[in-house]
Every structure is written in structure tokens, then in C-alpha cells.
Design an enzyme around this catalytic site. Structure first.
Site, PDB file in Angstrom:
ATOM      1  N   HIS A  18       0.843  -1.239  -0.103  1.00 49.41           N
ATOM      2  CA  HIS A  18       0.004  -0.080   0.098  1.00 49.41           C
ATOM      3  C   HIS A  18       1.019   1.314  -0.041  1.00 49.41           C
ATOM      4  O   HIS A  18       2.148   1.158   0.652  1.00 49.41           O
ATOM      5  CB  HIS A  18      -0.811   0.180   1.341  1.00 49.41           C
ATOM      6  CG  HIS A  18      -1.925   1.013   0.897  1.00 49.41           C
ATOM      7  ND1 HIS A  18      -1.829   2.261   1.445  1.00 49.41           N
ATOM      8  CD2 HIS A  18      -3.236   0.884   0.716  1.00 49.41           C
ATOM      9  CE1 HIS A  18      -2.699   2.969   1.214  1.00 49.41           C
ATOM     10  NE2 HIS A  18      -3.788   2.014   0.898  1.00 49.41           N
ATOM     11  N   GLU A  73      -3.677   2.179  -7.422  1.00 51.94           N
ATOM     12  CA  GLU A  73      -4.141   3.266  -6.534  1.00 51.94           C
ATOM     13  C   GLU A  73      -3.563   4.383  -6.821  1.00 51.94           C
ATOM     14  O   GLU A  73      -2.169   4.498  -6.357  1.00 51.94           O
ATOM     15  CB  GLU A  73      -4.033   2.845  -5.006  1.00 51.94           C
ATOM     16  CG  GLU A  73      -4.909   1.672  -4.537  1.00 51.94           C
ATOM     17  CD  GLU A  73      -5.453   1.833  -3.043  1.00 51.94           C
ATOM     18  OE1 GLU A  73      -6.591   1.954  -2.963  1.00 51.94           O
ATOM     19  OE2 GLU A  73      -4.393   2.013  -2.171  1.00 51.94           O
TER      20      GLU A  73
HETATM   21  P1  13P Z   1      -9.701   6.320   0.331  1.00 50.56           P
HETATM   22  O1  13P Z   1     -10.920   5.510  -0.364  1.00 50.56           O
HETATM   23  O2  13P Z   1      -9.999   6.819   1.515  1.00 50.56           O
HETATM   24  O3  13P Z   1      -9.202   7.462  -0.844  1.00 50.56           O
HETATM   25  O4  13P Z   1      -8.512   5.478   0.493  1.00 50.56           O
HETATM   26  C1  13P Z   1      -8.092   4.472  -0.604  1.00 50.56           C
HETATM   27  C2  13P Z   1      -6.966   3.369  -0.034  1.00 50.56           C
HETATM   28  O5  13P Z   1      -6.175   3.853   0.242  1.00 50.56           O
HETATM   29  C3  13P Z   1      -7.446   2.197   0.137  1.00 50.56           C
HETATM   30  O6  13P Z   1      -6.469   1.122  -0.029  1.00 50.56           O
END
Ligand code: 13P
Length: 310
Positions: A156, A227
Site C-alpha cells: 500500500h 491506486e
Molecule cells: P480512500 O478510499 O480513503 O481514498 O483510500 C483508498 C485507499 O488507500 C484504499 O487502500
């Protein structure tokens, strides 16, 4: 019929690309054409339903890839709060095409197993690179499997920002697979990297570092979550076409690393400010197999709505 989507990977190869009739070009595809000195309006059109790249037809969500909506609770929720969430989710009994996965803090894993049964799978937010040993504070795959976990988030961006390297992410992916967990591998670019036109390079490098050398048959056990780091927790997302572009790129990279069958069977999720408001637009994208959700997953009502939209 849905109009075919042409992504950057489709127009990057040698020779002048031929576009399918009615094609929609993603922003990155337009950039690539501009850099190659090609005007999209002047390119030849063919009546083919979709361009076929090394990764297969770009507009298809691979039928073999599973659909997942994953809650990443980060460092929120005590055991009592986690149980209240599970109760409310059970009352709402959301229906959708996707499998729900909840990744609470380690401390809530034991308590959440029974109330989530039949509602959601359990996942961890991290996993040790070691199977066991003198590693104070580390939680290994075998500890998590014993608690009923099926997944572990790996790499992450919040952990990468805290110093986790590509080499460590690679070791954790392998430890998870060895220990019986399916890793949810996070990749994504920073705002500066996006502004500099480096999104695809960054994502390719992260994928290669984590996946290169894995048996192709094992690769679909890895769930890839795109992400963009600048979208996390900010209430902003890339446009749906920009997301589709990167998801197609991810699939293309997995294809080059492990072959078309593995790429087709690998679930590629989007994460970063997914909410009940934008879920339908993002999760309906070609090639999008679900979402990794932070903030909005903390509220059972919002999470249930995202599941319904998936
Ligand atoms: P948000 O949905 O709060 O932007 O976070 C995304 C995230 O980091 C999920 O791993």
C-alpha cells in the site's frame, strides 16, 4: 453496443494504428499519438469490434477474473466498532456481483470472523515477508490464515511512503502466496509522476518488481489494485477514461510478464476516493474488476451501496 476503448498501449506499438469504428480514445492514447506525430482524426478505421493487443481485446472485462470490493480500514475501528459495522452490514445484506473483503486492523480479525461469515471474506492490511522467526512485531501469513484470512494487502502506498521498498513488496507477495494468502498488490503514481507523464512507467516498474519470475499459473492469485497516490483520501479521482487507460496498461504488463491467460484471469481493481457516489462509474469501466476502498468503507451504509454498484 458499447463503443470500443483505445488505450495508450494500443497505439504505442510500431506502425500506424488502425482504430475500430466509433472508438473512444483515452487521454493517454491521445498523448501517445501526439508524441508520435499522428492525428487521431486521420488514422484509418476498421469495422473490428475492438482492437486486439498482446493483452487481448482491450474493452473486455475478463470473465475469468473475480470481482472484489475490498474495505481497507487502515488504522481505524476498535473491536467494538468493527462488530457494530458487521451487524449493520448484515442488516443491510447488500447484493451485488462482487465478493466483499474486509481488511480491519490485525486486532479485530479474530472477532470479525464469525459475524462476517457469508457476508465478506477477511483480509489483513499487511503481511510479514518472513514465514516465522525472530521478527518482533511482524505478523506472518500462517498467523493470518489461522484466523480465517484469505487476503493480505501488500505494498500500500502508505507503507511505501513509510519506507517499504519494491524488494520488500516482492518478498511479501511471495510470503503471502507461500503461506496461503492471496496478495492484493497496490501500485500507483504520485502527482508529480503523473504530471511528468510517468504513470505507466511507474506502474510497470512496480508490477515487474513484484511479479517477475512468478509461475504464470500462480499470478492470478495476485489481485492488483491501481491506486493513484494523489487520489487517496483526497476526494478526487482520475476520470473514468484515465482509470481505464491504466487498468488496460496493468493487464498489458501482466500479459508480458506471465502471458495472456494469466492476464485475463487476474483481477485488477481501482482504489482512491471510491465512494457510493462514483462507484457505479468506476466499477463499470472495461477491465475494472472491483475496488479497494478506504474512507467510504468505514460506514456500513456506504460500503453496502458500493457493493450493490459493483
Ligand atoms: P480512500 O478510499 O480513503 O481514498 O483510500 C483508498 C485507499 O488507500 C484504499 O487502500
Amino acid at each position: 453496443m458499447a463503443r470500443p476503448l483505445v488505450t495508450a498501449d494500443d497505439v504505442a506499438g510500431p506502425g500506424e494504428p488502425v482504430l475500430p469504428e466509433g472508438a473512444i480514445l483515452t487521454p493517454m492514447a491521445r498523448d501517445v499519438l501526439r508524441r508520435r506525430g499522428l492525428a487521431p482524426e486521420l488514422l484509418r478505421r476498421a469495422p473490428a469490434p475492438a482492437p486486439v493487443t498482446a493483452a487481448g481485446p482491450v474493452a473486455a472485462t475478463p470473465p475469468a477474473a473475480r470481482r472484489l470490493v475490498v474495505a481497507n480500514w487502515k488504522s481505524y475501528k476498535t473491536v467494538a466498532e468493527a462488530l457494530a459495522f458487521a451487524r449493520e452490514l448484515g442488516e443491510r445484506a447488500p447484493r451485488g456481483r462482487a465478493q466483499a473483503v474486509v481488511c480491519p486492523p490485525f486486532t479485530a480479525l479474530v472477532a470479525l470472523g464469525p459475524p462476517l461469515r457469508g457476508l465478506a471474506e477477511l483480509g489483513a492490511q499487511d503481511v510479514s515477508a518472513h514465514d516465522e522467526g525472530p521478527h518482533t512485531g511482524e505478523v506472518a501469513a500462517r498467523h493470518l490464515v489461522e484466523l480465517g484470512c484469505r487476503f493480505a494487502i501488500v505494498g500500500h502506498s502508505e507503507r511505501r511512503a513509510a519506507g517499504e521498498t519494491d524488494a520488500l513488496v516482492r518478498a511479501k507477495v511471495r510470503a503471502a502466496l507461500r503461506g496461503g494468502l492471496d496478495p492484493i498488490l497496490c501500485v500507483g503514481e504520485t502527482k508529480d509522476e503523473r504530471k511528468g507523464g510517468r504513470t505507466q512507467v511507474v506502474v510497470s516498474d512496480q508490477l515487474r518488481a513484484a511479479l517477475e519470475g512468478l509461475e504464470p499459473a500462480v499470478v492470478p492469485r495476485v489481485v492488483v489494485a491501481y491506486e493513484p497516490r494523489w487520489a487517496i483520501g483526497q476526494g478526487v479521482t482520475p476520470t473514468p477514461l484515465e482509470v481505464a487507460d491504466v487498468l488496460a496498461h496493468v493487464r498489458g504488463v501482466v500479459d508480458r510478464l506471465a502471458g495472456a491467460a494469466a492476464a485475463g484471469a487476474t483481477a485488477v481493481l481501482y482504489g482512491g476516493s471510491v465512494s457510493e457516489k462514483n462507484a457505479a462509474a468506476l466499477l463499470g469501466l472495461p477491465g475494472c474488476a472491483g475496488a479497494l476502498v478506504g474512507g467510504a468503507s468505514l460506514k456500513a451504509a456506504a460500503f453496502a451501496q458500493i457493493l450493490e454498484a459493483a
